[in-house]
Write a protein that holds these residues in place. Sequence first.
Motif, PDB file in Angstrom:
ATOM      1  N   HIS A 478       0.822  -1.211   0.000  1.00  0.00           N
ATOM      2  CA  HIS A 478       0.000   0.000   0.000  1.00  0.00           C
ATOM      3  C   HIS A 478       0.856   1.261   0.000  1.00  0.00           C
ATOM      4  O   HIS A 478       0.361   2.349  -0.303  1.00  0.00           O
ATOM      5  N   SER A 485       2.997   3.422  -8.316  1.00  0.00           N
ATOM      6  CA  SER A 485       2.092   2.350  -8.728  1.00  0.00           C
ATOM      7  C   SER A 485       2.133   2.109 -10.224  1.00  0.00           C
ATOM      8  O   SER A 485       1.860   0.988 -10.684  1.00  0.00           O
ATOM      9  N   HIS A 489       2.558  -1.649 -11.380  1.00  0.00           N
ATOM     10  CA  HIS A 489       1.639  -2.322 -12.296  1.00  0.00           C
ATOM     11  C   HIS A 489       2.359  -2.796 -13.554  1.00  0.00           C
ATOM     12  O   HIS A 489       2.066  -3.894 -14.067  1.00  0.00           O
ATOM     13  N   LEU A 509      -4.925  -2.146   2.758  1.00  0.00           N
ATOM     14  CA  LEU A 509      -5.013  -2.002   1.310  1.00  0.00           C
ATOM     15  C   LEU A 509      -6.388  -1.473   0.913  1.00  0.00           C
ATOM     16  O   LEU A 509      -7.412  -2.061   1.253  1.00  0.00           O
ATOM     17  N   GLN A 513      -6.801  -0.214  -4.838  1.00  0.00           N
ATOM     18  CA  GLN A 513      -5.440  -0.715  -4.996  1.00  0.00           C
ATOM     19  C   GLN A 513      -5.441  -2.215  -5.266  1.00  0.00           C
ATOM     20  O   GLN A 513      -4.707  -2.701  -6.139  1.00  0.00           O
ATOM     21  N   ARG A 514      -6.257  -2.948  -4.516  1.00  0.00           N
ATOM     22  CA  ARG A 514      -6.356  -4.392  -4.738  1.00  0.00           C
ATOM     23  C   ARG A 514      -6.783  -4.686  -6.174  1.00  0.00           C
ATOM     24  O   ARG A 514      -6.207  -5.534  -6.855  1.00  0.00           O
ATOM     25  N   TYR A 795     -11.062   6.034   1.642  1.00  0.00           N
ATOM     26  CA  TYR A 795     -10.620   5.978   0.251  1.00  0.00           C
ATOM     27  C   TYR A 795     -11.778   5.803  -0.728  1.00  0.00           C
ATOM     28  O   TYR A 795     -11.585   5.895  -1.943  1.00  0.00           O
TER      29      TYR A 795
END
Length: 970
Positions: A478, A485, A489, A509, A513-514, A795
């Motif tokens: 996280h 990111s 990715h 998380l 994001q997951r 979030y």
Amino acid sequence: MDVDELVLRYGSAVVRGLETLWGKSRERAGGRTSLLLGHLLDTAAVAELMWEEFLAPATRSALDEVAGGVGRGRGLFVWLCAVHDCGKATPAHQRLWDEGAGAVCGAGLVWHEPSAVAGVKQQRRWRHDWAGGLIVRELLGEAGWNGEQVDWVWPLVAGHHGAFPTLRDVREPSSAKRQLRGVGVWREVQRAVLDVVSREVGFAGAAEVEPVVVPSRALQLQVSGLVVMADWIASDERFFVGVDELRGVSAGGSRERAVRAWEALGLGGGWGELGVPGSGAFEERFGCVPRPAQRMVVEAVEGMGGAGLVVVEAPMGEGKTEAALFAAEVLAAQFGADGVFVGMPTQATSDPMFSRVRRWLGSISEEFASRVVLLHGKRAFNRKWKALLEEGTRAGEAFGGVDEFGLADDPFGVRGDGCGELQRQALVEWFLGSKRGLLAPFVVGTVDQLLYAATRTRHVMLRMAGLGGKVVVLDEVHACDVYMSQFLHEALRWLGQAGVPVVVLSATLAPAQRQGLLEAYLAGAASVEELRVQAPAPEGYPSVTTAWSSAGGGPQVRVRATDSWRADLAVEVRVVPEVVPGPRSSRGERERAQACADARVGELLAGELAGGGTALVIRNSVARAQSLFDELRGRFGGEEVRLLHARFTVARRAELTDECLRLLGPGGGRSRSGRLVVVATQLAEQSFDVDADVLVTDVAPMDLLLQRVGRLHRHEGTWRPEGLRVPRVFVTGFRPREGREPEFVYASERIYGRHLLLRTAAVLACGRDAGGPGAGASGVWPIPGRVPALVEGVYGGDGLLLPEGWRAAGEAARSEQESQDRARAENARGFLLTGPGEHERRTLAGLHYGGATAGGDEGALQAAVRDGDESVEVVLVRRDGDDGVFRTLAGRALSVNGDVAPEVLEEVLGSVVRLPASFTEAAAGLTPLPGWHGHPWLGRSRALVLDASGRVRLGDFAVAYDEVLGLRQV
């Protein structure tokens, strides 16, 4: 080689050429010319050893499939390594060494040298790697290879010096004609080189080598890195002295040399064929029976139908690390992995993980524990790493074999950055060389090492070769922000396509994001540009999500959840308001406000710790931590307060970290009558195994705030004073306002942005609903049970989370944050390994579109993956008195030029400190001391020279350093 037989096969004119074509000059091959065929067979012999003793079972299986059957991959791999330098059979290369050029011309291989050629060479740097790509492309076509097989093979040859050109790049420049083919029998000689090598490694000719399956780009990139590895080993002149007569060149002789080199360098793989661990193995590894969450992870991994992604979400202190390491063992056994890479968010968190991974591997075999590599820029200051290194290494010698004419002569114009010299150091511990660290079988380092593998940089194939065939474990995932990111990715795409199992861990998380992690990995596994996955949300906490791509069945996603091993803690969360000076306030007003805030925390801790106990205080900036430490030191005395932040020298920071972990860690032997306060920055936020009674923290986004809460009441059985048996958290660093949005300390808003701070503050100060009752002024959070709801609430997109009076400010903050996130994501794309819309390409041709994007040194790469965060590091020295002698911080003399004697080198290197980003411009004029020029470690280090009082003027800043407070502005 039997020269007479070669004459019969190819003719005397061609053989005369084979007898003189040089691969490495005498100066680069131990004093004797290395014939080209000799170097190619040396590389093939190294490749044979790599196949038997280094490649993971999964990699061998994948190459068998490409080559057309079990056992056929070995020959293909060896051949690919052997032909890497066939482009040296051209005038473009043979003309570069006068002595060798004379011999080649004397054998009848001649070329024209029009005056235009020199100019073209300087502009285009068209040389043997690109020429080799073109030769292979043409000759394999002549041999009858299918076009799609030729298309993926020639870039491996053209890119073996670190960057993959396009087909247009490798075309021979029009004004340099004949530099590829020369005059006369050059083409026949080139065919003979390819044919001889093919026969020597076991084929009837080049036609017989043709694969039957086009490998994925990820496998191509991995193989490319392995080709480079074989080339670099075979270029070590200590073991591969030149053979200058064709009769002396043989596959058998090369194998003997390769075995000697392999053994001397101590090379080898990891687990090999690892068996599935038995039912009692977990307890054997970690000394305890698995908890419910750990059993859940292992069972989920055992049920996977293919190598894939494992997302473990569990509370702080739940045992995620042990679950992940054991899962890595299971995954390796199931899917043929041969080692592990464990990536941590910071250097500070990598060091303790290094010890944990060594203990785990040692429980499997002591041999494995001694082969773990610590991989980050400050590993030299890790005591256990240094001890391991001193036990296992011997003095190395330089060799000159990576590139015959140096990295400066590079087709993409990479500037010399000292990296070439590092690549020429063949230490006995071969994996310690530049860019090679990930090739070691067991690696612990920062997550940056993984992110570098997703950048469009030279020799990126070495990094992917190191990750391929391993299990990758990423902790605290996280912590990657929106910029990082993009690289995470991208890396997951390549790992998914390569079939590399990945385990990611997080206590906090966010759902988005997951989802992003799952879609990136599965898109890579499917070799598509984008893939939308409908993944069910976990219905409990802890949870594990497994995902893989099944043959013909598309993406598979499974989710499990279980109960935590212990009941929820009722954590009291209280807000401690702080006066926040306005943006136009004077320095005096800011200092008075800070003093008032420090005093309030001091009074709070004096009351909380009246009966003894421990407290952890986390501030969002070094300046705030230093200011509070001064206040608390005055109240409690120096023995009861510790300070830890990133602006101590690396040696001092390591000492302080060890001390804090010892004093506040499990089994720290805390006094039942004393008290201890550790004031820290975000260094103590995650992967910092301490157990405090009380936490005081600046406000931060909810996931990070919960990470800090995880340092509180962490271990069972820890003695606590009567009044501190209920865990308490005090959140400060902002001021709530009636009916309006709160004001935040400037440092916090600068670091985290206003959007998430507002949403977190709504939960803290206003008791807003985030999956349960809010904290309010004295609320209680059930931890860890409520962690997922708290994170999702902050979030998520629920606009009603903010009180009505905040919503206009909240909408403006959200819009600003989204704009910044888009801009940062766009900035990252310029450094990514794969360009937009190119993830479905089938070959590596043009992978380095537009050239490399960052230098090869650690600082430049870190700047690329961390959004330009290339803050300056300096070496602190002192110069005082009338003698003009430079000294270490401890007062040991250097010289008037700063020359460093061997016995004080470690002390000087330990005096490195990172300057605040605001000092970067002012530090631009700093240089090494005169005596450091040419030094292998200090030659590029900037010196910051302090006076006798530890102070210096740096541009507009007055700077001071001492062992108690660290570096600060005065």
